[in-house]
Design an enzyme around this catalytic site. Structure first.
Site, PDB file in Angstrom:
ATOM      1  N   HIS A 268       0.907  -1.249  -0.301  1.00  0.00           N
ATOM      2  CA  HIS A 268       0.022  -0.078   0.086  1.00  0.00           C
ATOM      3  C   HIS A 268       0.962   1.277   0.008  1.00  0.00           C
ATOM      4  O   HIS A 268       1.697   1.497  -1.015  1.00  0.00           O
ATOM      5  CB  HIS A 268      -0.891  -0.032   1.145  1.00  0.00           C
ATOM      6  CG  HIS A 268      -2.205   0.950   1.233  1.00  0.00           C
ATOM      7  ND1 HIS A 268      -2.310   1.706   0.240  1.00  0.00           N
ATOM      8  CD2 HIS A 268      -2.725   1.433   2.159  1.00  0.00           C
ATOM      9  CE1 HIS A 268      -3.384   2.321   0.499  1.00  0.00           C
ATOM     10  NE2 HIS A 268      -3.822   2.543   1.828  1.00  0.00           N
ATOM     11  N   HIS A 307      -2.569  -2.038  -9.502  1.00  0.00           N
ATOM     12  CA  HIS A 307      -3.642  -1.518  -8.785  1.00  0.00           C
ATOM     13  C   HIS A 307      -4.711  -2.701  -8.813  1.00  0.00           C
ATOM     14  O   HIS A 307      -5.123  -2.802  -9.856  1.00  0.00           O
ATOM     15  CB  HIS A 307      -3.821  -0.063  -9.580  1.00  0.00           C
ATOM     16  CG  HIS A 307      -4.191   0.819  -8.261  1.00  0.00           C
ATOM     17  ND1 HIS A 307      -5.739   0.805  -8.150  1.00  0.00           N
ATOM     18  CD2 HIS A 307      -3.699   1.774  -7.389  1.00  0.00           C
ATOM     19  CE1 HIS A 307      -5.886   1.787  -7.071  1.00  0.00           C
ATOM     20  NE2 HIS A 307      -4.988   2.246  -6.847  1.00  0.00           N
ATOM     21  N   ASP A 363       2.694   5.371  -6.556  1.00  0.00           N
ATOM     22  CA  ASP A 363       3.908   5.288  -5.909  1.00  0.00           C
ATOM     23  C   ASP A 363       5.198   5.251  -6.850  1.00  0.00           C
ATOM     24  O   ASP A 363       6.247   5.029  -6.380  1.00  0.00           O
ATOM     25  CB  ASP A 363       3.899   4.021  -5.128  1.00  0.00           C
ATOM     26  CG  ASP A 363       2.733   4.351  -3.759  1.00  0.00           C
ATOM     27  OD1 ASP A 363       2.152   3.489  -3.704  1.00  0.00           O
ATOM     28  OD2 ASP A 363       3.034   5.295  -3.209  1.00  0.00           O
TER      29      ASP A 363
END
Ligand code: SDX
Length: 436
Positions: A268, A307, A363
């Protein structure tokens, strides 16, 4: 569309059931009436990791994973990132509307007024080892805030909720900066109410002996945009945690601490730190092919890729790439971006990633910018948690005001032993040998 219903035939009983469809879902509780007899508990759904389960109705954030769309309260993320400040977006997430100039001025003032933390928190902070991970310090000190504001437990009171929302949004940068200063053995810097939210975070991180911290405007704006991009993302793991813990009516500090814990996981929010470590390990473009081979063999994950919702390019990653070039104008180019872009190019043309619809997520590039701005990898997820606090709190408020919501308590499918009698300890070795 007419006839928004599902007709189900239970082949065990030849019974048929008509179940209403609403907003593309059926209510799991409507399945409970599908039974084989009066003794039967009825059907449940089984959905590990909630791959296909809506836990709530929410008006905060909209995602379209196939089209790569992200909107906060209906506004496209691209427009908010271009035109807003982070606190303006935090107000939008929490109140549902963009603030007028007076509303924004009052909101900025309220947040600025609450950025200080109780001096005792410093003693708490000083108790950590110098190499304590900032996310561990953040989750501990946010939880500790609940001891300073006992009134926060009255979550049913809208005024009490609003006061804690302001305190949490205001104090996250201060706690995060203090955690960083503690790590370096530097004195804590107080917030400066004349600075913006991002400038103040930089001030509390990096001010040395100068009487007034002056943030580089390009870097401060880049941080505001990165905060906006990370502010909310509907029912992700940490928001789900915020809602689950919040559903027990725990105070918002303890609840936010649980969300921070969830965010710290490498799958995460912790992924941005892992991406930098991965890029450093790859080192040069020549090593990319070998690394990709390990990923395709299932030995490694390409951190920052993939994702649960986006099966297209994460719109945030696209914006972050644009921000990177503006930051590099000031800081100089971070060579890791060349490896990251080559990695993306190769991955996006490789069947393994195409078949699994794996694209760069938020990210993948953020850490490269953070590093160029002077942040250390262990601070990256803290930079995710600061803005996400606004989203967690908007979702927490929505949960508490939703008449359909109650304490979260999923069911299970039991696969353990049937009933069996106790075995006295002196007989257990014999019993185990008999089974072996
Ligand atoms: C965030 O939910 C949110 O909205 C999160 C977030 C937010 O704003 O809150 O967007 C922030 O958490 C972004 C994600 C950051 N994490 C990473 O970058 C870690 C690397 N990514 C993966 O671990 C993964 O993609 C997840 C965790 C992000 C999503 O996992 P899913 O949806 O459970 O997908 P999966 O693990 O079932 O993968 C499906 C397939 C598998 O292959 P097969 O078993 O079918 O052969 O894709 C593969 C996976 O092995 N796969 C990857 C991969 N991600 C998925 N293979 C290599 N590298 C990857 N990164």
């Amino acid at each position: 569309m007419d006839n928004e219903t599902l007709t189900i035939t239970d082949n065990r009983t030849q019974q048929t059931y008509t179940i209403p469809i609403s907003r593309g879902t059926i209510r799991a509780m409507d399945l409970r009436k599908i039974k084989t007899g009066p003794e039967d508990f009825g059907l449940m759904t089984y959905d590990p990791a909630f791959m296909n389960t809506a836990s709530c109705q929410s008006a905060v954030t909209f995602l379209d994973g196939e089209k790569g769309i992200l909107r906060y309260r209906g506004y496209p993320i691209e427009q908010l990132a271009e035109h807003c400040t982070f606190l303006e977006v935090a107000y939008l997430l929490l109140q549902g509307e963009l603030p007028t100039s007076d509303e924004l001025a009052n909101w900025n003032c309220e947040i600025g007024h609450h950025m200080m933390i109780h001096e005792n928190i410093k003693k708490f902070m000083d108790g950590f080892n110098h190499d304590a991970h900032p996310m561990s310090i953040l989750m501990s000190t946010v939880a500790a805030l609940s001891t300073f504001y006992p009134e926060a437990r009255t979550v049913s009171d809208a005024k009490v909720r609003r006061k804690q929302v302001i305190r949490l949004i205001a104090k996250m940068p201060t706690l995060a900066a203090y955690a960083y200063r503690h790590r370096l053995g530097l004195p804590y810097i107080y917030p400066d109410p004349e600075l913006t939210y991002a400038q103040n975070y930089m001030n509390m991180l990096w001010r040395r002996t100068e009487p007034k911290y002056v943030a580089n405007p390009v870097l401060a704006r880049a941080l505001e945009v990165l905060f906006i991009l990370h502010a909310d993302h509907e029912q992700n793991c940490s928001t789900n945690t915020m809602r689950a813990v919040g559903s027990s009516t725990a105070d918002p500090y303890s609840t936010a601490a649980a969300a921070i814990a969830a965010l710290s996981g490498p799958l995460h929010g912790g992924a941005n730190e892992e991406v930098l470590r991965m890029l450093a390990e790859i080192g040069t473009k020549a090593n990319i092919a070998g690394f990709i081979a390990q990923v395709k063999d299932g030995k490694r994950k390409l951190m920052g890729f993939g994702h649960r919702v986006y099966k297209n390019y994460d719109p945030r990653a696209r914006i972050i790439k644009q921000v990177a070039s503006e930051v590099f104008e000031v800081t100089g180019r971070n060579p890791k971006i060349d490896i990251a872009m080559e990695l993306e190019k190769i991955a996006l043309s490789d069947e393994y990633f195409i078949k699994r619809k794996l694209y760069p997520n938020v990210d993948f590039y953020s850490g490269i910018i953070y590093e160029a701005m002077g942040f250390k990898p262990e601070q990256f997820t803290v930079l995710f948690g600061i803005p996400r606090t606004a989203g967690w709190l908007a979702q927490w408020q929505e949960l508490l005001q939703d008449p359909e919501q109650k304490i979260a308590r999923p069911r299970q499918v039991y696969i353990g032993e049937e009933r069996r009698d106790f075995i006295p300890i002196e007989e257990r070795a014999l019993a185990a040998a008999a089974i072996a």
